[in-house]
Design a protein around this motif. Structure first.
Motif, PDB file in Angstrom:
ATOM      1  N   LYS A1067      46.236  31.358  36.510  1.00 57.47           N
ATOM      2  CA  LYS A1067      45.647  32.702  36.586  1.00 57.47           C
ATOM      3  C   LYS A1067      46.144  33.448  37.835  1.00 57.47           C
ATOM      4  O   LYS A1067      46.144  32.893  38.927  1.00 57.47           O
ATOM      5  N   GLU A1068      46.560  34.682  37.646  1.00 59.42           N
ATOM      6  CA  GLU A1068      47.072  35.506  38.769  1.00 59.42           C
ATOM      7  C   GLU A1068      45.910  36.139  39.526  1.00 59.42           C
ATOM      8  O   GLU A1068      44.988  36.695  38.937  1.00 59.42           O
ATOM      9  N   ARG A1069      45.986  36.041  40.875  1.00 60.28           N
ATOM     10  CA  ARG A1069      44.949  36.661  41.728  1.00 60.28           C
ATOM     11  C   ARG A1069      45.246  38.135  41.930  1.00 60.28           C
ATOM     12  O   ARG A1069      46.400  38.574  41.832  1.00 60.28           O
ATOM     13  N   ASP A1070      44.188  38.882  42.287  1.00 61.67           N
ATOM     14  CA  ASP A1070      44.389  40.305  42.635  1.00 61.67           C
ATOM     15  C   ASP A1070      44.765  40.378  44.123  1.00 61.67           C
ATOM     16  O   ASP A1070      43.898  40.465  44.995  1.00 61.67           O
ATOM     17  N   ILE A1071      46.074  40.297  44.353  1.00 57.93           N
ATOM     18  CA  ILE A1071      46.575  40.256  45.749  1.00 57.93           C
ATOM     19  C   ILE A1071      46.262  41.557  46.474  1.00 57.93           C
ATOM     20  O   ILE A1071      45.859  41.550  47.653  1.00 57.93           O
ATOM     21  N   ALA A1072      46.430  42.694  45.785  1.00 61.90           N
ATOM     22  CA  ALA A1072      46.166  43.996  46.421  1.00 61.90           C
ATOM     23  C   ALA A1072      44.726  44.063  46.919  1.00 61.90           C
ATOM     24  O   ALA A1072      44.455  44.569  48.015  1.00 61.90           O
ATOM     25  N   ALA A1073      43.792  43.532  46.108  1.00 59.48           N
ATOM     26  CA  ALA A1073      42.375  43.547  46.504  1.00 59.48           C
ATOM     27  C   ALA A1073      42.149  42.666  47.721  1.00 59.48           C
ATOM     28  O   ALA A1073      41.381  43.022  48.637  1.00 59.48           O
ATOM     29  N   SER A1074      42.855  41.513  47.769  1.00 58.65           N
ATOM     30  CA  SER A1074      42.725  40.602  48.922  1.00 58.65           C
ATOM     31  C   SER A1074      43.233  41.279  50.195  1.00 58.65           C
ATOM     32  O   SER A1074      42.612  41.197  51.253  1.00 58.65           O
ATOM     33  N   VAL A1075      44.377  41.963  50.063  1.00 56.12           N
ATOM     34  CA  VAL A1075      44.961  42.660  51.230  1.00 56.12           C
ATOM     35  C   VAL A1075      44.018  43.761  51.689  1.00 56.12           C
ATOM     36  O   VAL A1075      43.763  43.934  52.888  1.00 56.12           O
TER      37      VAL A1075
END
Length: 1597
Positions: A1067-1075
C-alpha cells in the motif's frame, strides 16, 4: 761531520757571547713569558686576543663568580672592564680570604720573618702587569676598546707600552684614537658652550711625572690628589696603597700612562681652567731612558720625584736641554737625610734651576696639602697660548727616538679613507652626499612617501586608478635608481671593503669612522647651536627645518653602508661585472655582521627599509652558519638621551654610538654569537640587539608627525623583539607617560597578532639600599599608568575587552622592574662611571638571561622567520590601522598548520562515529523480528545513549589534542593564541552536529526496520501460501504415474499462476500529507494554522518558479526600492536557497531506502539556517518563510513520493515471489526425483542471502574508504584546509578559463563547490581503478569475517550437539538453521541476512549440516571470485557514489566548506577554521563588481577592492544601511562578524583584477549593469602574473 761540529761549536760561541751581552733581555723575556703562562695568556701573545671573541655570550662573559685560579684573573678583569665597572682593577688576586684569615689566626702575630715574607704573592698580580699583559695580547681593535672603557672609568691609559723585554716600546696612538671627550673651558662657561674632540687630536698642555731610583713618595698617589683636589678621591693612577699595588712589578716598568683633566666650566669645582694631560712613567728613568727622553721632549713640563740623586741619574738630568722652564724637581725630604739633600743640591746647582722649580715635601706635610703646591706649579706652567702639540703630532718625535708607533700597520687603509674624503673638502656635507651617495637621496625618500600615499589621499574616488598611478611612479623611480652609476667614493669604498683580508677591512672601517666623526663634529657644531637657539624661541617650522639640516649634515660609515645596501636594492640592470660585484655585497655584509658590525635595519632618515637588501644579507648569514640561526631578539626603547645605548653597551660590551656628534636615526641591529658552552642552556645561537633612536625627542615632540613616527618605531621594534627593555628616567613624569602610552599601544598590537614579548622596565637614576622597597608606591603608580594607557590604546584600536596592562602581557610588578643608579659618580667630565650602575646593569643582564633560560612561551625564531616578521610588521606599521591591516605569513602558516591538524582530528572523530553508527544501524536492522516496536525503540534509545557517551569521549580527546597542540613550542603556536577559543568552540559545535546527525540516522534505521518488518510480514504470508501449494502439488504428483520433467513443469506453472493471482502490491503512503504534517509541526510555535487551511495537495505546490514579492519583506526601503528596481537581491538569494535544498532532496532520494519523516525534518532545519540569513540581510517576514517552505516542501514531496514508490516497487511481494519462482521449480523437481540439493541450496543461500548483504556492507564501508583515499593520495593537500582548497579551486578556474564557471563560483558558491568535489572524487576513483581496489579490499574484509563466523558457528554447534558422554548426536537439517542463526549473531554488526530470503532459499533442504557447511564454504569462495570479476569490469562511478549511505562528497564538503558565509561586499567566501568562529575572514578579496556591486549614479560595476574601500573615506549603501550612505571605514557597525583587512598598499592580488578585465563585458551583462572602469595598469596583467598573484596571496611557494 767536521762541518757540523764546527757549525755547532760556532753556534755555542755565538750564544755565549749573546748571553753575556743580553743577559738582562734574556731574563726579562723568561720573566715575561712565565708571567703570561701564569695568567693563561701565552697562547694569545702577540696580539691574538680579539674584540669579537669578547663579545661572545659565554660563561666567561656571564659568570660573576669568585676568581679561583690565576687564569681567570684576565677574564674577570675584561668582563668587568666591558661593564665599565671601576672595580675591575680589584680582580688581581684569588678569592681565598677565608684561608688567609685562618693563617692569621694560627700564626705568631709578632714573628718578624712572617712580616717580611710575602707567601701570598704567587696568588696575586700587580694590576699594572695585568694591564700591560692584556694590551700586549690584544689585537689593535681590542686595545682601542680597552682604552676607551678604561677612559670611561677615569683610569689612566697606556701611552707608551713596553714590549716583553722592555728593550722596545710603542706609542699607543691607535689605541687612544677612539677616545672622545667633552669639556667646558672657562672662556665658554658663560655661553654654556662645550668642546667635543678626539683626545689624541686635541691640543692640550702635556705634563710628565717621572721618578728616580730612590724615591719614597708615591707620585701616582700625589697625582691622584692633584686630579681630585678636594673632591672625592678617585684612583686614576694605580698606586702602592691599592689592592695589588705593593706587589713587585714583573713587566710593567717602562709603561707610560696618560690621563686628562677636563674642566666642567664651574670655577668653584674646576682645578684647572683648561684641559691638561698628565703622563706617568712607571719605574725609574734609568730603566726607561728612551721613554724619559721622549716624554721630556714632548712635555710642557716634567716633574721628577726623588729622595736623592745618584751619579748616573745626575748625568741624565744634566744632559737635558732647556730645563729651566720644563723641569721640576719634587723632593721628598726625610728626617736625617743630609747626605741625600747634598746630592740634590749638586744637581740643582748644575742645572741652574730656580727655586720655583723645586718642590720639597717635608714629613710634616701630608700628601693632600702638598698636592696643592703642585697644582699651583702646574698652573703657573700652563702656556698662555694653546699648545700646538697633540698626541698625533708626537709620532715624528717617537720615530726619531727609536720608538715604534702602533698605527703604522694601517697606513694603507688610512690613505684609502683619505682618498674617499678628498672630495668632501671645500663643499658642504649635504652637497657631498648628493654627489657621492645619490641612492639615499630624494628618490629613496620619495619611494617611502609613495608607499604611504594611499592612506593620505584615501578620500579620492577612483582609488584603484590612483594606486596604479602610484605604482607606476614608484616603478619609474626604481628604474631611475637602477640606472644611477656608482660614485667614485662608493666604488672606492666597495673595492676596499671587498678585500679578503679581514684585518685590512676592519682598519679601513675604523679609519672611516674616526675621520668622518671628526669631520661631522666640526660641521654639526654650528648647526647645533642654531638649533638650540630656535628651541628656546619655539619656532616649530624652523625647528623642523634645522632638524632636517642636522640630518643632512650628518655623515658616517653608516651612510656608506646604507648606500651600499641601496645600490644592491636597486641593482636591476647594469654591466655584468658590476652585477657580479654587487651580487657579492650581501655575503660581505653578512660577514661583517658576524664580525660584530651593526646593520641598519630601518633607515631613520627616509623612514624606510631596504627589504631586499636586509633579506639577502640575513639569508646569507643564515647560510654561513649552516642554517643554525636561532635568535633571541632584544631591544631597548626610551626617551631620547636617557641612556638607552649606554645601557646596551654596558650590558653586552658593544659599541652603539652614544654621543659621537652625529644624529643617529632609525634602528640598527647587532648579532652577538652565543658560545658553545651556552647554546644548550639559552637555546639560541645569536642574541640580536636592536638599538633605536630615542622616542619623544624633547625638541621635536611638538611636531605633528612625532607621535605617529614614535608609535611606528615602537610597534616595529617591539614586534621584532623577544625581550623589550623600556628605559625610564624617573625624574620626568610627563615624558614617562608618553613613552608608556607608546609602549602600551605597541604591546596591545603584539597581543592581537599573537606575539608575546617579555617586557622589562628599567628605572634609571634610582639608587640607595632601600630603593626597591621604597619605590613600591612608584611601581604601583606605574602599573596604574600602564592600565590607563592600555585602556586608551584599546579604545583607539577598538578592543573594549582589554582594560588592564596585564590583559596584554604577563607583567609582575617586582620581576619586571629594575632600579639602576645614576651613570656618573660625581660631576662629569671628570666623573667615573658609577660602580653601582655597572653592578646593577650586570645583575639586570644576569636576571634577564636567567629568565630567558626558563621561559619557553614563544617559539624560537630562526633568520627566515625573523625576516618574515620584518616584512609583515613593516608592511603594517606603514599604515595607520595596524590591528586590522596586519598580515603575516608566519601567522597564516601557523593558523593553517593548526587547521590541517584540526581537520585530521575532525575526520578521525567523524570516522570513528560513522563506523560506530554503521554497526549500530546493523544491530537495529538485525534486531529480533518477533519483538514489538517498543523493544526496538528501547534498543535505539540505548544506542543513542551509547553514542552520546562516545561522542563526549571523542570531544574530550579532540579538545585534549588541541590543548596539547597549544602547549607545543614550535610551529609558532603562540601567534594563533587568539583563535584558540574559536577552535575549541568548533570542537563543541562539531560534537553537537555529529550527535544530531547520528540521532537522525538511528531514527531512520528504526523507521526502516519498522517498514521492512511490515514488508517482511506480507512477504512471509504470501511465501507460506506458495510453499503450501508446492508441497500439495508434490504430494499429488507422487501419487500418480511417473511424470517427465516437462509434464512436471507444466503442472508447476499452472499451480504458480493460481497461487499468485491474488498476491497484491504494498500500500502506498500519502507522502505529501506526511511532509505537510512535518511542515505544520515546524510552525508549531507560530500562529499560522489558518495559512495551511487552504492547502489541498502539497504535490501541486512549487511547480512554477518562486517569485520574491513586496509583502515578503518588512523593510520600507526594500519595498520602495522594489517599485523601481525589483527585489533582485532577495530573488537571487531565494533562488540559491531553492537550488541548494533541491540538491539536498535529490541527494537523499538516490539512496535505496524508503521515505521517512526525518528526511523532511532535516530539510526544514536546513531551510531555517538559510532563513536566519535572509532575515538578517533582507528583513524577510513570516509570509516569506511560509511561502518559501511550502514551495520547497512541494518539490520535496514529489521527489520523496518517487523515492517511496521505488521502495514499494523493489519490495513488491509479487516481484519478490517471481524472483524465487525458478528456485521453487527446481526444488519441486528435485524433491520429486529425490535428488541431493545440498550444493544447490548452499549456492542459492550465498547468492540470495549472503551476496546482497556483502554488497550492502561494501557500500556502507566505501564512503569512509573513499574519503580516506582522497585525504591520503597525492592530491590530499587540496582538502587539507579551506585555505588550500580555495587556492586550488581558483587556480583551476584560471586554467579552465570559463566565464560560466566563474559566475557559478561567485554566485552559487555552495553548488560550485559540491560539483567540484564530486568531479574530483570521480577523477580520483577512475585513476588506476581505485574504486575497484577499494571494493576488493572491503570484499576481502567481509568474506574473511563471514568465513570466521562460519567457523565459530560450526565450532559452537559441534560443542552444543555433543551428548553427555561426548558422543556426537545425529547431524540433521535442523542444525543448518541453528548454524545460520549463530552466524547471524556473530555478524550482527556487519551484515543483515534477511530471514525471509533465508527461509525461501533453504525451502525443503534435504542435506545434513556438515555437507552443507562444506558446500557453503565453496560457494562463498565462488562468490568472492564472482564479485571480484564484477568489480574489475568498468562501471558507473557516479551511480556508485550516489547510492552510498555515507557519501564521500558530503564528508569532504563539510571539511572544506566551513560556515559558507561570503563577504558582504565582494562575495569572497570565508576561510576561517571550523564553523563556530567569532569572525569571518579571507586571504584575498575581489573587486566588488564581481559580486554584483555597481555605482548608483552610473550603474557601472565597482572595480574597487573592498580592502581598499575600508581604508578610504568612501561610503556604501545597502539594505542593511536602509539604503543610507555609510562609511566603509565603519563597516563593522553592520557586519561586525567580518574582518576585512585594509590594504592601502600599492600591491594587491592581481588574480581577480585579471578576471574582471577579461570578462568585464560579460559580468556587466550577467548583473544587468555597465562595464567597470578598470585602471589601465590592470589591462597589462598577464595570466602568469595573475597566477603569481594568487600564489603570493595564499603564500604558495
Amino acid at each position: 761531520m767536521l762541518y757540523n761540529r764546527l757549525s755547532h761549536r760556532g753556534l755555542l760561541i755565538f750564544l755565549l757571547i749573546f748571553l753575556v751581552f743580553k743577559t738582562d733581555i734574556f731574563f726579562s723575556l723568561i720573566v715575561f713569558f712565565n708571567f703570561l703562562s701564569k695568567l693563561g695568556l701565552k697562547k694569545f701573545y702577540p696580539n691574538k686576543l680579539t674584540f669579537q671573541s669578547l663579545l661572545e655570550i659565554n660563561k666567561n662573559s656571564l659568570n660573576d663568580e669568585t676568581v679561583e685560579s690565576l687564569e681567570k684573573i684576565p677574564w674577570c678583569f675584561l668582563r668587568k672592564l666591558f661593564q665599565i665597572n671601576a672595580g675591575c682593577r680589584n680582580c688581581t688576586q684569588l678569592s681565598n680570604n677565608d684561608d688567609d684569615n685562618k693563617k692569621e689566626e694560627n700564626n705568631d702575630l709578632f714573628d718578624f720573618d712572617l712580616v717580611t715574607a710575602d707567601d701570598s704573592a704567587d696568588n696575586k698580580v700587580n694590576p699594572l702587569d695585568l694591564i700591560v699583559a692584556l694590551f700586549l695580547c690584544a689585537d689593535s681593535f681590542l686595545q682601542q676598546e680597552m682604552a676607551l672603557k678604561m677612559s670611561m672609568c677615569q683610569f689612566s691609559v697606556p701611552l707608551l707600552l713596553p714590549h716583553g723585554n722592555n728593550s722596545q716600546c710603542s706609542l699607543m696612538l691607535w689605541a687612544l684614537r677612539d677616545i672622545v671627550k667633552e669639556w667646558c673651558p672657562h672662556d665658554l662657561s658663560e655661553s654654556r658652550g662645550f668642546v667635543e674632540d678626539n683626545i689624541v687630536q686635541a691640543n692640550i698642555p702635556f705634563f710628565t711625572f717621572v721618578r728616580l731610583k730612590n724615591c719614597s713618595l708615591s707620585k701616582s698617589q700625589v697625582l691622584n690628589h692633584v686630579l681630585s683636589h678636594g673632591q672625592q678621591n678617585h684612583n686614576i693612577f694605580i698606586h702602592r696603597d691599592m689592592e695589588g699595588g705593593t706587589l713587585k712589578r714583573k713587566i710593567a716598568n717602562g709603561l707610560v700612562e696618560v690621563c686628562w683633566y677636563l674642566p666642567c666650566g664651574k670655577k668653584d669645582l674646576d682645578i684647572f681652567p683648561e684641559p691638561v694631560a698628565f703622563a706617568n712613567l712607571r719605574g725609574d728613568i734609568c730603566e726607561s731612558l728612551k721613554q724619559f727622553n721622549f716624554l721630556f721632549q714632548v712635555s710642557t713640563a716634567t716633574f721628577v720625584f726623588l729622595d736623592k740623586v745618584e751619579e748616573n741619574e745626575h748625568k741624565i738630568l744634566t744632559s737635558l736641554q732647556d730645563v729651566k722652564s720644563k723641569l721640576f724637581l719634587v723632593v721628598n725630604r726625610k728626617d736625617n737625610s743630609r747626605e741625600d739633600m747634598m746630592s740634590v743640591r749638586t744637581t740643582l746647582k748644575e742645572l741652574e734651576l730656580p727655586n720655583s722649580s723645586v718642590k720639597i715635601k717635608d714629613s710634616k706635610v701630608n700628601v693632600a696639602e702638598f698636592s696643592k703646591k703642585l697644582c699651583a706649579a702646574i698652573k703657573t706652567s700652563l702656556p698662555d697660548e694653546t699648545p700646538t702639540l697633540n698626541i698625533v703630532n708626537m709620532v715624528g718625535k717617537a720615530v726619531e727616538l727609536g720608538l715604534s708607533v702602533d698605527e703604522n700597520t694601517s697606513e694603507k687603509q688610512k690613505k684609502a679613507v683619505e682618498e674617499i674624503m678628498v672630495d668632501i673638502e671645500g663643499q658642504s656635507i649635504p652637497d657631498y652626499k648628493k654627489q657621492q651617495l645619490p641612492f639615499q637621496g630624494d628618490n629613496w625618500k620619495k619611494i617611502s612617501q609613495l608607499e604611504k600615499e594611499c592612506r593620505l589621499k584615501s578620500g579620492d574616488s577612483g582609488l584603484e586608478e590612483y594606486k596604479c598611478q602610484l605604482q607606476e611612479e614608484k616603478q619609474k623611480i626604481m628604474e631611475d635608481q637602477s640606472k644611477q652609476k656608482l660614485s667614485k667614493g662608493m666604488k672606492s669604498f666597495i673595492k676596499t671593503l671587498s678585500t679578503s683580508d679581514k684585518e685590512e677591512r676592519d682598519f679601513f672601517l675604523k679609519w672611516m669612522k674616526l675621520k668622518f666623526n671628526t669631520h661631522s663634529r666640526r660641521e654639526l657644531s654650528e648647526l647645533r647651536n642654531k638649533f638650540k637657539e630656535q628651541c628656546e624661541k619655539e619656532d616649530k617650522k624652523l625647528i623642523a627645518k634645522l632638524d632636517q639640516a642636522l640630518i643632512e649634515s650628518s655623515l658616517g660609515v653608516e651612510h656608506y653602508m646604507r648606500e651600499m645596501g641601496l645600490i644592491y636594492e636597486f641593482s636591476i640592470s647594469g654591466s655584468r661585472n658590476t652585477a657580479d660585484e654587487i651580487s657579492r655585497l650581501p655575503g660581505l655584509a653578512a660577514e661583517m655582521l658576524l664580525d660584530g658590525y651593526p646593520l641598519e635595519l630601518l633607515d631613520g632618515d627616509a623612514s624606510n627599509i631596504p627589504e631586499r637588501w636586509v633579506t639577502d644579507v640575513l639569508t646569507e648569514l643564515h647560510k654561513k652558519v649552516g642554517g643554525k640561526s636561532r635568535l633571541l631578539v632584544l631591544s631597548v626603547l626610551g626617551v631620547q638621551s636617557t641612556g638607552k645605548s649606554t645601557l646596551l653597551n654596558t650590558m653586552f660590551g658593544v659599541q652603539f654610538p652614544v654621543s659621537s656628534g652625529r644624529c643617529t636615526r632609525g634602528a640598527y641591529m647587532l648579532f652577538l654569537k652565543v658560545g658553545e658552552d651556552m647554546k644548550h642552556e639559552l637555546n639560541y645561537e645569536f642574541i640580536v640587539l636592536i638599538d633605536t633612536e630615542g622616542l619623544k625627542s624633547p625638541d621635536l615632540a611638538e611636531l605633528d608627525e612625532s607621535y605617529k613616527h614614535d608609535n611606528q618605531l615602537a610597534t616595529f621594534v617591539i614586534g621584532l623583539s623577544d625581550v623589550t627593555i623600556i628605559n625610564l628616567a624617573m625624574e620626568n613624569s610627563t615624558e614617562m607617560k608618553d613613552i608608556l602610552q607608546i609602549a602600551a599601544h605597541a604591546f596591545l598590537r603584539m597581543r592581537h597578532i599573537g606575539k608575546k614579548p617579555v617586557c622589562h622596565f628599567v628605572h634609571q637614576n634610582v639608587s640607595g639600599v632601600s630603593a626597591h622597597a621604597k619605590t613600591i608606591t612608584d611601581r604601583k603608580k606605574l602599573l596604574e599608568q600602564l592600565n590607563e594607557m592600555t585602556q586608551i590604546a584599546a579604545e583607539m584600536e577598538k578592543k573594549p575587552s582589554i582594560t588592564a596592562f596585564t590583559d596584554v602581557l604577563d607583567y609582575d610588578m617586582d620581576k619586571n622592574n629594575s632600579n639602576i643608579p645614576g651613570l656618573w659618580h660625581g660631576t662629569p667630565p671628570m666623573a667615573p662611571v658609577n660602580t653601582g650602575y655597572s653592578e646593577a646593569v650586570a645583575d639586570f643582564k644576569k636576571n634577564l638571561l636567567a629568565a630567558v633560560k626558563t621561559d619557553r612561551s614563544n617559539d624560537v625564531s630562526q633568520i627566515p622567520e625573523f625576516l618574515e616578521w620584518i616584512r609583515s610588521l613593516w608592511r603594517s606599521v606603514k599604515y595607520e590601522n595596524f590591528i586590522f591591516s596586519f598580515r603575516n605569513t608566519l601567522v597564516a602558516q601557523a593558523y593553517n598548520n593548526l587547521w590541517k591538524e584540526s581537520n585530521q582530528w575532525e575526520w578521525q572523530f567523524r570516522k570513528k562515529i560513522l563506523s560506530w553508527q554503521k554497526e549500530a544501524e546493523m544491530e537495529i536492522l538485525n534486531s529480533d523480528n518477533e519483538a514489538d516496536i517498543q523493544t526496538w525503540s528501547i534498543l535505539v534509545d540505548s544506542k543513542k545513549s551509547e553514542m552520546s557517551e562516545k561522542i563526549k569521549s571523542e570531544e574530550r580527546e579532540m579538545k585534549q589534542k588541541l590543548t596539547n597542540y597549544y602547549k607545543k613550542k614550535d610551529q609558532n603556536v603562540n601567534l594563533i593564541e587568539k583563535y584558540k577559543t574559536d577552535f575549541f568552540n568548533s570542537v563543541s559545535s562539531l560534537a553537537k552536529e555529529i550527535e544530531h546527525s547520528v540521532n537522525n540516522k538511528l531514527d531512520c534505521a528504526l523507521e526502516l526496520k519498522i517498514s521492512s518488518e511490515k514488508v517482511q510480514d506480507i512477504q512471509k504470508k504470501y511465501r507460506g501460501g506458495v510453499e503450501e501449494e508446492v508441497m500439495k502439488l508434490l504430494s499429488d504428483c507422487k501419487n500418480s504415474d511417473k511424470l517427465s520433467d516437462e509434464q512436471l513443469t507444466q503442472k508447476f506453472e499452472k499451480m504458480w499462476t493460481e497461487a499468485t493471482k491474488n498476491v497484491s502490491g504494498l500500500k502506498e503512503r500519502d507522502i505529501a500529507a506526511s511532509v505537510l504534517k512535518q511542515l505544520r509541526g515546524n510552525f508549531s510555535n507560530q500562529n499560522v494554522d489558518e495559512k495551511f487551511q487552504n492547502i489541498k495537495d502539497l504535490k501541486e505546490i512549487g511547480k512554477d518558479p518562486f517569485k520574491a514579492r513586496r509583502e515578503h519583506t518588512d523593510s520600507y526601503m526594500e519595498k520602495f526600492k522594489h517599485l523601481f528596481q525589483g527585489l533582485g537581491e532577495l530573488q537571487t538569494f531565494t533562488d540559491s536557497v531553492i537550488v541548494s535544498c533541491t540538491w539536498f532532496v535529490l541527494d537523499k532520494t538516490k539512496e535505496n531506502t524508503d521515505y521517512n519523516d526525518s528526511l523532511t525534518r532535516e530539510l526544514l532545519e536546513k531551510m531555517d539556517e538559510y532563513l536566519k540569513q535572509s532575515y538578517k540581510r533582507h528583513k524577510t517576514n513570516t509570509q516569506f518563510e511560509i511561502d518559501l517552505k511550502l514551495h520547497i516542501c512541494g518539490i520535496a514531496s514529489r521527489e520523496f513520493l518517487k523515492m517511496h514508490q521505488k521502495f514499494l516497487s523493489d519490495n513488491d511481494p509479487r516481484i519478490q515471489l517471481q524472483k524465487y519462482k525458478t528456485q521453487y521449480l527446481t526444488d519441486f523437481l528435485g524433491l520429486y526425483k529425490k535428488r541431493d540439493n545440498c550444493q544447490r541450496k548452499a549456492k542459492g543461500f550465498v547468492q540470495f542471502c549472503i551476496k546482497p548483504a556483502v554488497e550492502e556492507y561494501i557500500n556502507r564501508s566505501l564512503g569512509i574508504n573513499i574519503v580516506d583515499e582522497i585525504l591520503t593520495c597525492c592530491h590530499s593537500a587540496k582538502f587539507s584546509s579551506r585555505f588550500f582548497f580555495q587556492y586550488n579551486i581558483q587556480e583551476e578556474l584560471l586554467r579552465k578559463d570559463d566565464f560560466d564557471s566563474f559566475v557559478k563560483y561567485i554566485c552559487k558558491y555552495e553548488i560550485y563547490v559540491k560539483d567540484w568535489i564530486f568531479q574530483h572524487i570521480q577523477e580520483q576513483m577512475s585513476k588506476n581503478k581505485t574504486l575497484c581496489k577499494l571494493k576488493q579490499e572491503n570484499l576481502k574484509v567481509i568474506v574473511d569475517k563471514i568465513t570466521a563466523a562460519l567457523e565459530q558457528a560450526t565450532a559452537a554447534l559441534e560443542q552444543a550437539t555433543k551428548g553427555p558422554d561426548g558422543v556426537q548426536l545425529p547431524d540433521n537439517k535442523e542444525s543448518i538453521t541453528k548454524l545460520i542463526s549463530k552466524m547471524r549473531k556473530y555478524l550482527i554488526k556487519d551484515i543483515s541476512i534477511s530471514e525471509e530470503d533465508e527461509k525461501t532459499t533453504l525451502f525443503q533442504i534435504k542435506s545434513t549440516c556438515h555437507p552443507f557447511i562444506n558446500s557453503l564454504k565453496m560457494s562463498i569462495e565462488d562468490l568472492k571470485e564472482q564479485l571480484q570479476e564484477e568489480f574489475s569490469k568498468s562501471e558507473n562511478i557516479t551511480e556508485t557514489l550516489n547510492k552510498l549511505p555515507i557519501k564521500p562528497q558530503e564528508e569532504l564538503f563539510k571539511r572544506v566548506f566551513g560556515c559558507g558565509k561570503q563577504c558582504p561586499f565582494c562575495k569572497v567566501p570565508c576561510e576561517a577554521g571550523g564553523k563556530d568562529h567569532k569572525q569571518h575572514h579571507a586571504a584575498v578579496h575581489r573587486p566588488q563588481g564581481l559580486g554584483g556591486y555597481s555605482y548608483e549614479d552610473s550603474d557601472k560595476l565597482d572595480a574597487t577592492l573592498c580592502t581598499t574601500d575600508v581604508q578610504s573615506e568612501t561610503t556604501f549603501k545597502s539594505l542593511d544601511t536602509n539604503w543610507e550612505p555609510h562609511p566603509y571605514k565603519d563597516y563593522t557597525k553592520y557586519y561586525p562578524d567580518w574582518l576585512i583587512p585594509p590594504d592601502p598598499s600599492i600591491e594587491a592580488s592581481d588574480y581577480w583584477k585579471f578576471v574582471l578585465v577579461k570578462y568585464n563585458d560579460r559580468f556587466a551583462q550577467e548583473y544587468k549593469a555597465k562595464q567597470a572602469d578598470v585602471p589601465e595598469a590592470w589591462r597589462r596583467i598577464a595570466k602568469e602574473q595573475a597566477l603569481k598573484g594568487l600564489k603570493d596571496a595564499f603564500n604558495i611557494k
